[in-house]
Motif scaffolding. Structure first.
Motif, mmCIF file in Angstrom:
data_model
loop_
_atom_site.group_PDB
_atom_site.id
_atom_site.type_symbol
_atom_site.label_atom_id
_atom_site.label_comp_id
_atom_site.label_asym_id
_atom_site.label_seq_id
_atom_site.Cartn_x
_atom_site.Cartn_y
_atom_site.Cartn_z
ATOM 1 N N PRO A 180 0.805 -1.228 0.000
ATOM 2 C CA PRO A 180 0.000 0.000 0.000
ATOM 3 C C PRO A 180 0.836 1.274 0.000
ATOM 4 C CG PRO A 180 0.031 -0.979 2.190
ATOM 5 C CD PRO A 180 0.712 -1.961 1.282
ATOM 6 N N PHE A 181 2.135 1.149 0.342
ATOM 7 C CA PHE A 181 2.975 2.344 0.418
ATOM 8 C C PHE A 181 3.573 2.744 -0.936
ATOM 9 C CE2 PHE A 181 3.245 0.534 4.731
ATOM 10 C CZ PHE A 181 2.812 1.626 5.469
ATOM 11 N N LEU A 182 3.542 1.825 -1.906
ATOM 12 C CA LEU A 182 4.238 2.103 -3.164
ATOM 13 C C LEU A 182 3.655 3.297 -3.923
ATOM 14 C CD1 LEU A 182 6.544 1.274 -4.980
ATOM 15 C CD2 LEU A 182 5.027 -0.371 -6.094
ATOM 16 N N PRO A 183 2.353 3.341 -4.197
ATOM 17 C CA PRO A 183 1.823 4.530 -4.892
ATOM 18 C C PRO A 183 1.982 5.805 -4.069
ATOM 19 C CG PRO A 183 0.036 3.078 -4.185
ATOM 20 C CD PRO A 183 1.303 2.326 -3.969
ATOM 21 N N LEU A 184 1.922 5.674 -2.736
ATOM 22 C CA LEU A 184 2.113 6.846 -1.878
ATOM 23 C C LEU A 184 3.550 7.349 -1.959
ATOM 24 C CD1 LEU A 184 0.156 5.602 1.278
ATOM 25 C CD2 LEU A 184 -0.639 7.221 -0.464
ATOM 26 N N PHE A 185 4.495 6.416 -2.055
ATOM 27 C CA PHE A 185 5.910 6.775 -2.144
ATOM 28 C C PHE A 185 6.192 7.602 -3.393
ATOM 29 C CE2 PHE A 185 9.921 5.565 -4.235
ATOM 30 C CZ PHE A 185 10.830 6.119 -3.343
ATOM 31 N N TYR A 186 5.602 7.222 -4.516
ATOM 32 C CA TYR A 186 5.857 7.954 -5.753
ATOM 33 C C TYR A 186 5.239 9.356 -5.722
ATOM 34 C CZ TYR A 186 7.903 3.897 -8.044
ATOM 35 O OH TYR A 186 8.728 2.859 -8.386
ATOM 36 N N LYS A 187 4.260 9.561 -4.828
ATOM 37 C CA LYS A 187 3.664 10.889 -4.685
ATOM 38 C C LYS A 187 4.426 11.747 -3.672
ATOM 39 C CE LYS A 187 -1.058 9.446 -5.868
ATOM 40 N NZ LYS A 187 -2.459 9.316 -5.368
ATOM 41 N N TYR A 192 7.185 8.726 2.712
ATOM 42 C CA TYR A 192 6.836 7.309 2.707
ATOM 43 C C TYR A 192 8.011 6.376 2.402
ATOM 44 C CZ TYR A 192 1.968 8.748 2.944
ATOM 45 O OH TYR A 192 0.771 9.281 3.351
ATOM 46 N N ALA A 193 9.217 6.902 2.283
ATOM 47 C CA ALA A 193 10.361 6.058 1.934
ATOM 48 C C ALA A 193 10.630 4.986 2.990
ATOM 49 C CB ALA A 193 11.604 6.919 1.725
ATOM 50 N N PHE A 194 10.690 5.382 4.259
ATOM 51 C CA PHE A 194 11.048 4.406 5.297
ATOM 52 C C PHE A 194 9.980 3.323 5.477
ATOM 53 C CE2 PHE A 194 11.741 2.896 9.671
ATOM 54 C CZ PHE A 194 13.075 2.519 9.560
ATOM 55 N N PRO A 195 8.691 3.672 5.614
ATOM 56 C CA PRO A 195 7.699 2.589 5.725
ATOM 57 C C PRO A 195 7.644 1.708 4.484
ATOM 58 C CG PRO A 195 6.611 4.732 5.535
ATOM 59 C CD PRO A 195 8.062 4.999 5.793
ATOM 60 N N LEU A 196 7.890 2.295 3.310
ATOM 61 C CA LEU A 196 7.906 1.487 2.090
ATOM 62 C C LEU A 196 9.035 0.467 2.141
ATOM 63 C CD1 LEU A 196 6.973 0.963 -0.894
ATOM 64 C CD2 LEU A 196 8.785 2.561 -1.550
ATOM 65 N N GLU A 197 10.249 0.922 2.444
ATOM 66 C CA GLU A 197 11.392 0.016 2.441
ATOM 67 C C GLU A 197 11.275 -1.041 3.541
ATOM 68 O OE1 GLU A 197 13.229 -0.117 0.040
ATOM 69 O OE2 GLU A 197 13.039 1.845 -0.902
ATOM 70 N N SER A 199 8.454 -2.270 4.785
ATOM 71 C CA SER A 199 7.415 -3.234 4.404
ATOM 72 C C SER A 199 7.914 -4.169 3.312
ATOM 73 C CB SER A 199 6.150 -2.498 3.950
ATOM 74 O OG SER A 199 6.408 -1.683 2.822
ATOM 75 N N PHE A 200 8.690 -3.624 2.361
ATOM 76 C CA PHE A 200 9.270 -4.467 1.320
ATOM 77 C C PHE A 200 10.242 -5.484 1.924
ATOM 78 C CE2 PHE A 200 8.428 -1.641 -2.541
ATOM 79 C CZ PHE A 200 7.607 -2.591 -3.129
ATOM 80 N N LEU A 201 11.073 -5.038 2.840
ATOM 81 C CA LEU A 201 12.051 -5.937 3.450
ATOM 82 C C LEU A 201 11.354 -7.075 4.186
ATOM 83 C CD1 LEU A 201 14.944 -6.690 4.194
ATOM 84 C CD2 LEU A 201 14.787 -5.087 6.128
ATOM 85 N N ALA A 202 10.339 -6.750 4.964
ATOM 86 C CA ALA A 202 9.617 -7.782 5.708
ATOM 87 C C ALA A 202 8.943 -8.777 4.769
ATOM 88 C CB ALA A 202 8.578 -7.128 6.619
ATOM 89 N N ASP A 203 8.335 -8.258 3.713
ATOM 90 C CA ASP A 203 7.629 -9.140 2.782
ATOM 91 C C ASP A 203 8.601 -10.009 1.994
ATOM 92 O OD1 ASP A 203 5.001 -9.871 1.656
ATOM 93 O OD2 ASP A 203 5.867 -9.127 -0.210
ATOM 94 N N ARG A 204 9.715 -9.419 1.542
ATOM 95 C CA ARG A 204 10.703 -10.197 0.790
ATOM 96 C C ARG A 204 11.315 -11.286 1.658
ATOM 97 N NH1 ARG A 204 13.030 -4.505 -1.482
ATOM 98 N NH2 ARG A 204 11.618 -4.296 -3.271
ATOM 99 N N TYR A 227 15.759 -10.532 -5.708
ATOM 100 C CA TYR A 227 16.442 -11.089 -4.546
ATOM 101 C C TYR A 227 16.465 -10.009 -3.483
ATOM 102 C CZ TYR A 227 19.649 -13.720 -1.646
ATOM 103 O OH TYR A 227 20.209 -14.403 -0.597
ATOM 104 N N VAL A 228 16.584 -10.408 -2.241
ATOM 105 C CA VAL A 228 16.418 -9.474 -1.128
ATOM 106 C C VAL A 228 17.456 -8.358 -1.144
ATOM 107 C CG1 VAL A 228 17.870 -10.718 0.518
ATOM 108 C CG2 VAL A 228 15.901 -9.390 1.352
ATOM 109 N N ILE A 229 18.553 -8.546 -1.852
ATOM 110 C CA ILE A 229 19.598 -7.523 -1.881
ATOM 111 C C ILE A 229 19.085 -6.214 -2.474
ATOM 112 C CG2 ILE A 229 20.568 -8.011 -4.164
ATOM 113 C CD1 ILE A 229 22.542 -7.423 -0.908
ATOM 114 N N LYS A 230 18.008 -6.285 -3.276
ATOM 115 C CA LYS A 230 17.465 -5.057 -3.846
ATOM 116 C C LYS A 230 16.950 -4.129 -2.750
ATOM 117 C CE LYS A 230 13.734 -4.842 -6.235
ATOM 118 N NZ LYS A 230 12.717 -5.106 -7.284
ATOM 119 N N SER A 231 16.583 -4.690 -1.599
ATOM 120 C CA SER A 231 16.139 -3.854 -0.482
ATOM 121 C C SER A 231 17.242 -2.894 -0.058
ATOM 122 C CB SER A 231 15.735 -4.733 0.706
ATOM 123 O OG SER A 231 14.591 -5.495 0.412
#
Length: 341
Positions: A180-187, A192-197, A199-204, A227-231
């Motif tokens: 849910p943070f991805l479209p918010l991040f681009y705006k 929203y950078a920290f919650p986005l990253e 949430s991505f790390l936890a999900d990956r 791969y998780v290194i993209k985080s």
């Protein structure tokens, strides 16, 4: 792309007096449509020396290529009939077909290929004749886990899908659309950078722990489009210094627990080509991405690749390749992957 080949059977000529025939079937994955495919097959016949029949009767021929089935399509034109007419009456067609597609249903007869084959006389004269499989040339299944990375719009999901489909692999796709943070991040990047990253790390971490560590019994290997290194790479670009420091500490603790890929593939494309791809696929929240942001990501991956000593890495420049729609380009990519295995 040849997926499966059937045994070869030697049978007497049918409908005329002539030399014995060698009959087999192959299962092919192609991005061509049926009419394009039959045109290619007819050209192969001509290249191998087949000449048109001299009359209305059957006669010897050096090669005879037919389309028996094309998915579940029913085609009836002057130039092509699918399913192939009279195939269900011919053991020399049905028995090799059943060996590679026994559970497939004849779209007209509504019976499985194996059912039809069982009603025919069995062939016993199998010939020791091996047709090389594509997976022998491209030994993708020799490794357990392939991770395909790349910049935004590089084609990593498309390539992972094709490889999984062609070589019976388990595909692991990043669940970015559910974030849910991805479209918010681009705006509002800063907010929203920290919650986005995070949430991505936890999900990956969860997805790679669950889906890669536990191999599917029906798949021969796993291929992931990330791969998780993209985080770590993306967070270094998007986070403030203090945030990144905390993030990296958490990342390092989680990274130790994850399965490492046997082969890490990085798909390189120029920023101009990436922007074209992004525009073409039309995701609304991506349309304002700038070349400078893509350049930062590119540099982040380059720094990682240069410093990496633990992973087997293959960088493939796909800027001028269309491996989704052009089979020759796809095979070029497979050749490069094979060279790294």
């Amino acid at each position: 792309m040849i997926i499966k080949t059937a045994p070869v059977y030697e049978v007497p000529a049918a409908g005329f007096t002539g030399r014995n025939f060698l009959n087999t079937c192959i299962l092919v994955h192609s991005h061509k449509n049926p009419l394009e495919t039959i045109t290619i097959l007819q050209q192969i016949e001509r290249d191998l020396g087949r000449v048109p029949r001299s009359g209305d009767t059957y006669e010897d021929r050096v090669i005879d290529l037919d389309i028996l089935l094309f998915d579940d399509q029913i085609i009836n034109t002057d130039s092509l009939q699918v399913p192939h007419p009279r195939m269900e009456k011919r053991s020399f067609v049905m028995q090799p077909l059943a060996a590679i597609a026994g559970k497939v249903y004849h779209p007209v007869l509504k019976k499985s290929i194996q059912e039809i084959t069982d009603s025919l006389e069995s062939l016993n004269n199998k010939v020791s004749f091996e047709i090389p499989l594509s997976r022998k040339r491209y030994p993708i299944t020799d490794i357990n886990f392939i991770a395909i990375e790349g910049n935004i719009g590089s084609g990593k999901t498309s390539l992972s899908h094709k490889i999984a489909e062609d070589f019976n692999g388990k595909q692991v796709l990043e669940r970015f659309a559910d974030n849910p943070f991805l479209p918010l991040f681009y705006k509002d990047t800063e907010r929203y950078a920290f919650p986005l990253e995070m949430s991505f790390l936890a999900d990956r971490y969860q997805q790679l722990s669950d889906d890669v560590a536990q191999q599917d019994l029906f798949s021969e290997f796993t291929v992931a489009d990330y791969y998780v290194i993209k985080s770590l790479i993306f967070s270094k670009i998007t986070l403030e210094k203090e945030e990144y420091s905390l993030y990296k500490r958490l990342f390092n603790m989680m990274y130790k627990e994850l399965v490492k890929p046997d082969l890490y593939i990085y798909l390189y494309q120029t920023e101009d080509r990436l922007l074209q791809n992004i525009k073409k696929r039309g995701r609304d929240y991506e349309q304002n991405i700038e070349a400078s942001y893509l350049s930062q990501i590119q540099q982040g991956y380059a720094d990682f690749i240069r410093s990496q000593q633990d992973l087997k890495i293959k960088v493939i420049d796909v800027t001028d390749l269309d491996f989704v729609n052009n089979q020759e380009d796809y095979l070029k990519v497979l050749e490069q992957i094979t060279s790294a295995i």
